[in-house]
Design a protein around this motif. Structure first.
Motif, PDB file in Angstrom:
ATOM      1  N   PRO A  26      69.574  32.977   4.986  1.00  0.00           N
ATOM      2  CA  PRO A  26      68.619  32.725   6.069  1.00  0.00           C
ATOM      3  C   PRO A  26      67.205  33.178   5.721  1.00  0.00           C
ATOM      4  O   PRO A  26      67.006  34.206   5.062  1.00  0.00           O
ATOM      5  CB  PRO A  26      69.188  33.543   7.240  1.00  0.00           C
ATOM      6  N   ALA A  27      66.226  32.375   6.168  1.00  0.00           N
ATOM      7  CA  ALA A  27      64.796  32.681   5.979  1.00  0.00           C
ATOM      8  C   ALA A  27      64.494  32.980   4.524  1.00  0.00           C
ATOM      9  O   ALA A  27      63.796  33.952   4.196  1.00  0.00           O
ATOM     10  CB  ALA A  27      64.371  33.840   6.873  1.00  0.00           C
ATOM     11  N   TRP A  28      64.981  32.128   3.619  1.00  0.00           N
ATOM     12  CA  TRP A  28      64.807  32.379   2.195  1.00  0.00           C
ATOM     13  C   TRP A  28      63.330  32.432   1.786  1.00  0.00           C
ATOM     14  O   TRP A  28      62.937  33.324   1.022  1.00  0.00           O
ATOM     15  CB  TRP A  28      65.553  31.341   1.370  1.00  0.00           C
ATOM     16  N   PRO A  29      62.455  31.522   2.232  1.00  0.00           N
ATOM     17  CA  PRO A  29      61.043  31.650   1.838  1.00  0.00           C
ATOM     18  C   PRO A  29      60.441  32.989   2.224  1.00  0.00           C
ATOM     19  O   PRO A  29      59.599  33.529   1.495  1.00  0.00           O
ATOM     20  CB  PRO A  29      60.368  30.488   2.581  1.00  0.00           C
ATOM     21  N   LEU A  30      60.876  33.556   3.348  1.00  0.00           N
ATOM     22  CA  LEU A  30      60.368  34.862   3.772  1.00  0.00           C
ATOM     23  C   LEU A  30      60.864  35.969   2.846  1.00  0.00           C
ATOM     24  O   LEU A  30      60.103  36.851   2.447  1.00  0.00           O
ATOM     25  CB  LEU A  30      60.795  35.124   5.211  1.00  0.00           C
ATOM     26  N   LEU A  31      62.134  35.914   2.456  1.00  0.00           N
ATOM     27  CA  LEU A  31      62.671  36.908   1.531  1.00  0.00           C
ATOM     28  C   LEU A  31      61.984  36.818   0.171  1.00  0.00           C
ATOM     29  O   LEU A  31      61.652  37.833  -0.443  1.00  0.00           O
ATOM     30  CB  LEU A  31      64.178  36.707   1.369  1.00  0.00           C
ATOM     31  N   ALA A  32      61.784  35.571  -0.308  1.00  0.00           N
ATOM     32  CA  ALA A  32      61.119  35.385  -1.603  1.00  0.00           C
ATOM     33  C   ALA A  32      59.688  35.892  -1.557  1.00  0.00           C
ATOM     34  O   ALA A  32      59.190  36.491  -2.525  1.00  0.00           O
ATOM     35  CB  ALA A  32      61.162  33.916  -2.001  1.00  0.00           C
ATOM     36  N   ALA A  88      58.180  33.398   9.707  1.00  0.00           N
ATOM     37  CA  ALA A  88      57.535  34.659  10.074  1.00  0.00           C
ATOM     38  C   ALA A  88      58.624  35.676  10.365  1.00  0.00           C
ATOM     39  O   ALA A  88      59.678  35.336  10.910  1.00  0.00           O
ATOM     40  CB  ALA A  88      56.617  34.475  11.281  1.00  0.00           C
ATOM     41  N   ASP A  89      58.369  36.939  10.011  1.00  0.00           N
ATOM     42  CA  ASP A  89      59.395  37.953  10.260  1.00  0.00           C
ATOM     43  C   ASP A  89      59.374  38.377  11.720  1.00  0.00           C
ATOM     44  O   ASP A  89      58.527  37.947  12.513  1.00  0.00           O
ATOM     45  CB  ASP A  89      59.227  39.140   9.311  1.00  0.00           C
ATOM     46  N   ALA A  90      60.320  39.241  12.073  1.00  0.00           N
ATOM     47  CA  ALA A  90      60.504  39.603  13.479  1.00  0.00           C
ATOM     48  C   ALA A  90      59.273  40.278  14.059  1.00  0.00           C
ATOM     49  O   ALA A  90      58.899  40.045  15.218  1.00  0.00           O
ATOM     50  CB  ALA A  90      61.726  40.515  13.619  1.00  0.00           C
ATOM     51  N   ALA A  91      58.595  41.103  13.249  1.00  0.00           N
ATOM     52  CA  ALA A  91      57.420  41.812  13.759  1.00  0.00           C
ATOM     53  C   ALA A  91      56.304  40.842  14.135  1.00  0.00           C
ATOM     54  O   ALA A  91      55.613  41.025  15.139  1.00  0.00           O
ATOM     55  CB  ALA A  91      56.920  42.812  12.716  1.00  0.00           C
ATOM     56  N   ALA A 108      55.087  51.844   6.695  1.00  0.00           N
ATOM     57  CA  ALA A 108      55.409  50.747   7.606  1.00  0.00           C
ATOM     58  C   ALA A 108      55.010  49.436   6.954  1.00  0.00           C
ATOM     59  O   ALA A 108      53.823  49.193   6.748  1.00  0.00           O
ATOM     60  CB  ALA A 108      54.688  50.921   8.938  1.00  0.00           C
ATOM     61  N   PRO A 109      55.963  48.585   6.580  1.00  0.00           N
ATOM     62  CA  PRO A 109      55.604  47.317   5.966  1.00  0.00           C
ATOM     63  C   PRO A 109      54.894  46.407   6.953  1.00  0.00           C
ATOM     64  O   PRO A 109      55.235  46.347   8.133  1.00  0.00           O
ATOM     65  CB  PRO A 109      56.965  46.743   5.539  1.00  0.00           C
ATOM     66  N   ALA A 110      53.894  45.713   6.476  1.00  0.00           N
ATOM     67  CA  ALA A 110      53.130  44.802   7.334  1.00  0.00           C
ATOM     68  C   ALA A 110      53.946  43.553   7.615  1.00  0.00           C
ATOM     69  O   ALA A 110      54.779  43.137   6.807  1.00  0.00           O
ATOM     70  CB  ALA A 110      51.817  44.432   6.651  1.00  0.00           C
ATOM     71  N   PRO A 111      53.728  42.931   8.765  1.00  0.00           N
ATOM     72  CA  PRO A 111      54.401  41.651   9.033  1.00  0.00           C
ATOM     73  C   PRO A 111      53.996  40.614   7.990  1.00  0.00           C
ATOM     74  O   PRO A 111      52.872  40.626   7.489  1.00  0.00           O
ATOM     75  CB  PRO A 111      53.888  41.279  10.426  1.00  0.00           C
ATOM     76  N   VAL A 112      54.909  39.720   7.682  1.00  0.00           N
ATOM     77  CA  VAL A 112      54.670  38.677   6.677  1.00  0.00           C
ATOM     78  C   VAL A 112      54.805  37.321   7.347  1.00  0.00           C
ATOM     79  O   VAL A 112      55.763  37.076   8.096  1.00  0.00           O
ATOM     80  CB  VAL A 112      55.660  38.793   5.499  1.00  0.00           C
ATOM     81  N   VAL A 113      53.844  36.459   7.077  1.00  0.00           N
ATOM     82  CA  VAL A 113      53.841  35.093   7.592  1.00  0.00           C
ATOM     83  C   VAL A 113      53.712  34.145   6.407  1.00  0.00           C
ATOM     84  O   VAL A 113      52.834  34.319   5.558  1.00  0.00           O
ATOM     85  CB  VAL A 113      52.677  34.866   8.586  1.00  0.00           C
ATOM     86  N   VAL A 114      54.590  33.162   6.332  1.00  0.00           N
ATOM     87  CA  VAL A 114      54.597  32.187   5.241  1.00  0.00           C
ATOM     88  C   VAL A 114      54.034  30.874   5.758  1.00  0.00           C
ATOM     89  O   VAL A 114      54.483  30.352   6.790  1.00  0.00           O
ATOM     90  CB  VAL A 114      56.026  31.977   4.686  1.00  0.00           C
ATOM     91  N   MET A 115      53.045  30.344   5.046  1.00  0.00           N
ATOM     92  CA  MET A 115      52.399  29.090   5.420  1.00  0.00           C
ATOM     93  C   MET A 115      52.879  27.967   4.504  1.00  0.00           C
ATOM     94  O   MET A 115      53.067  28.167   3.305  1.00  0.00           O
ATOM     95  CB  MET A 115      50.876  29.214   5.308  1.00  0.00           C
ATOM     96  N   GLU A 165      47.073  41.966  11.522  1.00  0.00           N
ATOM     97  CA  GLU A 165      47.521  42.819  10.420  1.00  0.00           C
ATOM     98  C   GLU A 165      48.560  42.152   9.525  1.00  0.00           C
ATOM     99  O   GLU A 165      49.011  42.741   8.534  1.00  0.00           O
ATOM    100  CB  GLU A 165      48.093  44.127  10.963  1.00  0.00           C
ATOM    101  N   ALA A 166      48.957  40.915   9.842  1.00  0.00           N
ATOM    102  CA  ALA A 166      49.992  40.237   9.060  1.00  0.00           C
ATOM    103  C   ALA A 166      49.467  39.842   7.681  1.00  0.00           C
ATOM    104  O   ALA A 166      48.289  39.512   7.512  1.00  0.00           O
ATOM    105  CB  ALA A 166      50.489  38.997   9.799  1.00  0.00           C
ATOM    106  N   VAL A 167      50.353  39.897   6.703  1.00  0.00           N
ATOM    107  CA  VAL A 167      50.053  39.397   5.368  1.00  0.00           C
ATOM    108  C   VAL A 167      50.442  37.923   5.332  1.00  0.00           C
ATOM    109  O   VAL A 167      51.619  37.584   5.470  1.00  0.00           O
ATOM    110  CB  VAL A 167      50.819  40.185   4.287  1.00  0.00           C
ATOM    111  N   VAL A 168      49.461  37.053   5.161  1.00  0.00           N
ATOM    112  CA  VAL A 168      49.688  35.613   5.167  1.00  0.00           C
ATOM    113  C   VAL A 168      49.767  35.122   3.717  1.00  0.00           C
ATOM    114  O   VAL A 168      48.833  35.335   2.938  1.00  0.00           O
ATOM    115  CB  VAL A 168      48.575  34.868   5.925  1.00  0.00           C
ATOM    116  N   VAL A 169      50.867  34.502   3.353  1.00  0.00           N
ATOM    117  CA  VAL A 169      51.073  34.007   1.991  1.00  0.00           C
ATOM    118  C   VAL A 169      51.427  32.528   2.051  1.00  0.00           C
ATOM    119  O   VAL A 169      51.997  32.048   3.030  1.00  0.00           O
ATOM    120  CB  VAL A 169      52.187  34.795   1.264  1.00  0.00           C
ATOM    121  N   GLU A 170      51.064  31.817   0.997  1.00  0.00           N
ATOM    122  CA  GLU A 170      51.416  30.418   0.887  1.00  0.00           C
ATOM    123  C   GLU A 170      52.820  30.282   0.312  1.00  0.00           C
ATOM    124  O   GLU A 170      53.244  31.076  -0.534  1.00  0.00           O
ATOM    125  CB  GLU A 170      50.417  29.678  -0.019  1.00  0.00           C
ATOM    126  N   ALA A 171      53.549  29.284   0.778  1.00  0.00           N
ATOM    127  CA  ALA A 171      54.890  29.033   0.245  1.00  0.00           C
ATOM    128  C   ALA A 171      54.800  28.718  -1.245  1.00  0.00           C
ATOM    129  O   ALA A 171      53.974  27.904  -1.669  1.00  0.00           O
ATOM    130  CB  ALA A 171      55.541  27.879   0.994  1.00  0.00           C
TER     131      ALA A 171
END
Length: 603
Positions: free
Chosen positions: A46-52, A91-94, A76-83, A115-121
């Motif tokens: 589940p949510a493989w792009p987020l784990l990667a 996007a993670d739960a946070a 505290a790890p920052a929230p991660v958002v994948v575009m 505060e989220a870290v936004v990364v490209e797929a």
């Protein structure tokens, strides 16, 4: 089973044996009009792009490349958002808790969670990392089909018999993935790949012959999870038997079916197959077959690549380029023979070297198409030349290479690299190709560069120069707000020369904050060649624009604003303007911080 437990039709409760008469299975297939489907096990992380993405951020931070990115505060790890394609795909739960939603644009997501870290797929990274999961599953049952990063399929009948049942097989797969990779996986088993994928959402096992019953209650939007891949119809990969110029988008198909009143997969499956094929074409007919619990083709087996290597110990050590060419030929021919014997071609090659001081060096070379022995020899020679030159410039006495090794990194079936029977290059193109290869052999890979369209806002970013016959860079699909519409200028200036744009009163023309010209431009002043800040003027002169004089502006367009990364401190703002000057030359001007430069020329 408790009285309150509700099971969907055809779903086995936990612990119940999977015993169904084969005659009943065949009868169901005959009356349903769908050929019997292969018993499939779907393994989903589940949510493989987020784990990667998290793994990549952690690796960059450990290597010191992240500069602390990925951490909102200590511990505290920052929230991660994948575009993906300019919209939030994961996007993670946070991030979800504070309002980030799937499908949001970047600006909206960053406004909801600054505060989220936004990364490209990164599909390449996701695919490479998912090989760990494929290898873990391969320890349970040999041969898996990687559908896409995060999802793989495998035949369940044989492995289930070997493990003592499908439930035992699912448990073994989950345990193997967790033990060897540390990630959680879910397994679904059913007839056909589509039912198995939907069953994997909750880790279910669907009775043989009951996939159509299981699929029926699902909403038609479940087609988004259809096992699309090579040979299936969707935007990126067309169906094998469909018109190659046409693309079918799953979201558009779902929207069309909903507007026609088809709400569930059962409604879709009840439509006559011939009518679906005639009305919607072969791509949607494939989806209709999946909704009925069938499969177009059996899954293809994929085995982890066996390690191949050709190595030589060099005595005396290699200190000159001509020695490298002499040692490279037999190594290239041996590697070519190993690949031919296995029916493979190499499109990505790693060259490794060991020096007399024990230093290990490596370099990976990509290639567009199959690497021939001559290509391998050239790359060994170029790479050794670079290593020897680097050691000589540093004054090192230990730059002698004592061992060379070749390792294929990316292998493909030989048929995928076969030349076409018709439409191949003519004799003139073949002569040009031989001349290019000769030039590269004499002067190195960078001696022959060809333009490749990659996409971008600025004209200089839309085209990249890459070595001839090297792997093409991945195109960056748009949309690119502010980019020029077609046709693009035929001349793009890598070093845009600065010019001055004035109005009829002699004042400099600028673009205001409201994206308007301060005054209609009347004159374009081009500085003299060789003057301060006049780099690139020679390119203008070579295309008929005289230097050291003022050119009257005959016509001009409206400015187009390019607002890049406005939400970041390093964001840039620019404006583009098309003008026509005497004697009829059309130029594309770019304004940055109030200064104009010539970006391109229309011939």
């Amino acid at each position: 089973m408790s009285g309150s437990e509700l099971l969907l039709p055809g779903v086995l409760p936990a612990g119940e044996e999977d015993q169904v008469d084969e005659e009943e299975h065949r009868d169901e297939a005959e009356h349903g009009g769908t050929p019997p489907a292969t018993r499939i096990a779907a393994v989903v992380v589940p949510a493989w792009p987020l784990l990667a993405a998290r793994e990549k951020l952690a690796r960059e931070k450990a290597a010191g490349a992240g500069s602390g990115a990925g951490v909102a505060e200590e511990g505290a790890p920052a929230p991660v958002v994948v575009m993906d394609r300019h919209r939030v795909s994961h996007a993670d739960a946070a991030a979800l808790e504070v309002g980030v939603g799937i499908g949001m644009r970047r600006r909206a997501a960053q406004a909801a969670c600054p505060e989220a870290v936004v990364v490209e797929a990164d599909v390449e990274h996701e695919s490479a990392l998912f090989e760990l999961v494929a290898a873990a599953v391969d320890t349970v049952a040999a041969g898996v089909d990687v559908l896409r990063p995060g999802v793989l399929l495998m035949s369940a009948r044989g492995p289930a018999r070997h493990r003592g049942g499908e439930e035992a097989l699912a448990e073994a797969i989950v345990d193997a993935v967790a033990e060897l990779t540390g990630w959680d996986a879910v397994v679904g088993i059913a007839d056909g790949p589509f039912a198995a994928l939907l069953a994997a959402r909750s880790g279910r096992i669907v009775r043989p012959g009951r996939s159509r019953d299981y699929l029926g209650p699902h909403a038609i939007a479940a087609l988004r999870d259809a096992p699309v891949g090579p040979g299936w119809g969707h935007r990126d990969q067309p169906a094998a038997d469909a018109d190659r110029t046409r693309r079918v988008d799953l979201a558009e198909v779902i929207d069309l079916l909903e507007r026609l009143g088809i709400r569930t997969l059962g409604d879709f499956a009840d439509l006559p197959a011939t009518s679906v094929a005639a009305r919607f074409g072969p791509d949607v007919a494939q989806l209709h077959l999946l909704a009925r619990g069938g499969e177009p083709t059996p899954p293809q087996a994929h085995h982890p690549t066996q390690p191949l290597e050709v190595a030589r110990s060099l005595d005396p050590p290699l200190v000159r380029v001509d020695q490298a060419a002499f040692a490279a030929r037999p190594m290239a021919e041996e590697l070519h023979g190993m690949l031919v014997a296995r029916g493979l071609i190499c499109t990505r090659l790693r060259i490794l070297a060991l020096t007399a001081s024990g230093e290990e060096m490596e370099r990976t070379w990509r290639h567009d198409g199959a690497l021939s022995p001559a290509d391998v020899v050239d790359r060994i020679r170029w790479q050794c030349d670079g290593w020897i030159t680097r050691a000589r410039l540093r004054g090192e006495q230990t730059g002698q290479i004592t061992r060379l090794a070749l390792q294929p990194v990316q292998l493909l079936p030989a048929g995928e690299g076969a030349p076409a029977l018709w439409g191949s290059a003519g004799e003139a193109a073949q002569r040009a190709g031989r001349a290019f290869a000769r030039a590269q052999g004499l002067a190195g890979e960078e001696a022959v560069l060809v333009p490749v369209e990659v996409g971008g806002r600025l004209l200089a970013e839309q085209v990249a120069l890459v070595p001839w016959r090297s792997e093409r860079p991945t195109a960056r699909p748009g949309p690119w707000p502010g980019s020029m519409p077609r046709p693009l200028p035929s001349v793009v200036l890598r070093t845009p020369p600065f010019v001055v744009l004035r109005d009829a009163e002699g004042a400099e023309v600028v673009v205001t904050a409201r994206a308007l010209l301060s005054a209609p431009p009347a004159v374009l002043e081009v500085p003299r060649a060789g003057s301060t800040g006049a780099e690139g003027i020679e390119a203008l002169v070579s295309h008929g624009v005289a230097a050291g004089r003022a050119h009257r502006v005959l016509a001009h367009g409206a400015p187009t604003v390019l607002d890049e990364r406005w939400w970041r401190p390093d964001g840039r703002r620019a404006a583009r303007l098309a003008v026509v000057i005497e004697p009829g030359r059309a130029l594309v001007l770019l304004s940055r911080e109030g200064a104009w430069s010539v970006e391109g020329i229309h011939d």
